[in-house]
Design an enzyme around this catalytic site. Structure first.
Site, PDB file in Angstrom:
ATOM      1  N   ASP A  67      22.318  40.909  48.269  1.00  0.00           N
ATOM      2  CA  ASP A  67      21.033  41.229  48.521  1.00  0.00           C
ATOM      3  C   ASP A  67      20.428  41.002  49.640  1.00  0.00           C
ATOM      4  O   ASP A  67      21.118  40.082  50.333  1.00  0.00           O
ATOM      5  CB  ASP A  67      20.116  41.010  47.401  1.00  0.00           C
ATOM      6  N   ASP A 136      14.937  32.994  35.909  1.00  0.00           N
ATOM      7  CA  ASP A 136      14.334  34.144  35.083  1.00  0.00           C
ATOM      8  C   ASP A 136      15.457  35.068  34.631  1.00  0.00           C
ATOM      9  O   ASP A 136      15.536  35.972  33.871  1.00  0.00           O
ATOM     10  CB  ASP A 136      13.499  35.052  35.541  1.00  0.00           C
ATOM     11  N   HIS A 138      18.139  36.358  36.165  1.00  0.00           N
ATOM     12  CA  HIS A 138      18.622  37.309  37.242  1.00  0.00           C
ATOM     13  C   HIS A 138      19.805  37.115  37.734  1.00  0.00           C
ATOM     14  O   HIS A 138      20.061  35.931  38.000  1.00  0.00           O
ATOM     15  CB  HIS A 138      17.487  38.090  38.171  1.00  0.00           C
ATOM     16  N   GLU A 143      15.826  42.044  38.259  1.00  0.00           N
ATOM     17  CA  GLU A 143      14.961  41.219  37.472  1.00  0.00           C
ATOM     18  C   GLU A 143      15.004  41.734  35.981  1.00  0.00           C
ATOM     19  O   GLU A 143      15.467  42.918  35.831  1.00  0.00           O
ATOM     20  CB  GLU A 143      13.762  41.430  38.135  1.00  0.00           C
TER      21      GLU A 143
END
Ligand code: F6R
Length: 260
Positions: A67, A136, A138, A143
């Site tokens: 990413d 979270d 990911h 997400e």
């Protein structure tokens, strides 16, 4: 899935590096999927050490990063381009033309994302994908609610991720809101996955990814669908795993397990 629990961050990093070495020994021209963030720093440090000390050779390796933040030029100190060059690429012998990192400044994101997917395929697919995990849940910047079959695309970061990553920026407002990221489907196509996690802030996400339901609310849980996924965690990150004893038992018994 194999779950390896190590006493600390350094040991976790060394075990992860050993898996990279095994892949390179078996296939010197392997395609490696790279992650950024604080978790893989020890892994990259160990690979650099092995390159310098034992001549671990990257000259035929190709890499694809997971990413990149949208809007950050390659020389921005918080860009993942900059991170990778500082912490890894400038210390090893991967030919620059073999390094692929999503562009955060392309003029046409959909076209770039399509090209990135094609380029991975042209290179024969990813042999080993290195993954961190967000608090979270990911993987890459997939997400919560990201499709389990998603491909490389633009994503809006979650509030949790923006808060988590604000530590790298001067001000919270400086954290980019968008990123270009490989999809969950792209990641699942890799032949082998290693997911590393360290520290108590990751304990819940690790437990959800390894032992929770497979759900797009925790995209790391997608690794349960992969037939060759290894999760390597330190004790703190393993704290909420209910089957901890079993994973340690399997790992300890591994050298005497039947091989054929
Ligand atoms: C970065 C990436 C992210 C990170 C995750 C954890 O390339 O793919 O999923 O792995 O946000 O980041 P750290 O390691 O900084 O806690």
């Amino acid at each position: 899935m194999e779950v390896i629990i190590q006493p600390n961050y350094d040991q976790m990093s060394k075990i992860a590096a050993q898996i990279v070495v095994e892949v390179l020994n078996a296939k010197p021209n392997a395609v490696l999927g790279m992650a950024t963030g604080s978790t893989p720093l020890g892994l990259y440090k160990e690979l650099v050490r092995l390159h310098q000390k034992d001549q671990l050779d990257f000259s035929r390796v190709t890499t694809f990063n997971l990413d990149e933040y949208v809007g950050l030029p390659v020389n921005h100190p918080q860009s993942y381009h900059y991170f990778m060059h500082e912490h890894f690429f400038k210390h090893v012998n991967i030919p620059p033309q073999n390094i692929n990192i999503p562009s955060g400044t392309t003029s046409n994101y959909p076209a770039f994302c399509e090209w990135y997917e094609q380029r991975i395929a042209q290179c024969g697919g990813i042999d080993l994908q290195i993954l961190g995990i967000g608090s979270d849940g990911h993987i890459a910047f997939n997400e919560p609610t990201s499709s389990m079959s998603s491909r490389t695309r633009l994503k809006t970061l979650s509030k949790q991720t923006i808060d988590d990553n604000a530590r790298f920026f001067e001000r919270r407002e400086d954290v980019p809101v968008y990123a270009i990221t490989m999809g969950v489907g792209t990641i699942l196509d890799a032949r082998k996955l290693i997911l590393i996690g360290s520290g108590k802030a990751k304990a819940r996400a690790i437990a959800q990814a390894v032992e929770g339901p497979v759900t797009s609310m925790v995209t790391a849980s997608a690794i349960q669908l992969h037939r060759d996924a290894v999760v390597i965690v330190d004790r703190e990150a393993a704290a909420e795993l209910t089957m901890r004893d079993y994973y340690e038992f399997i790992y300890a018994a591994k050298p005497s397990a039947p091989r054929s």
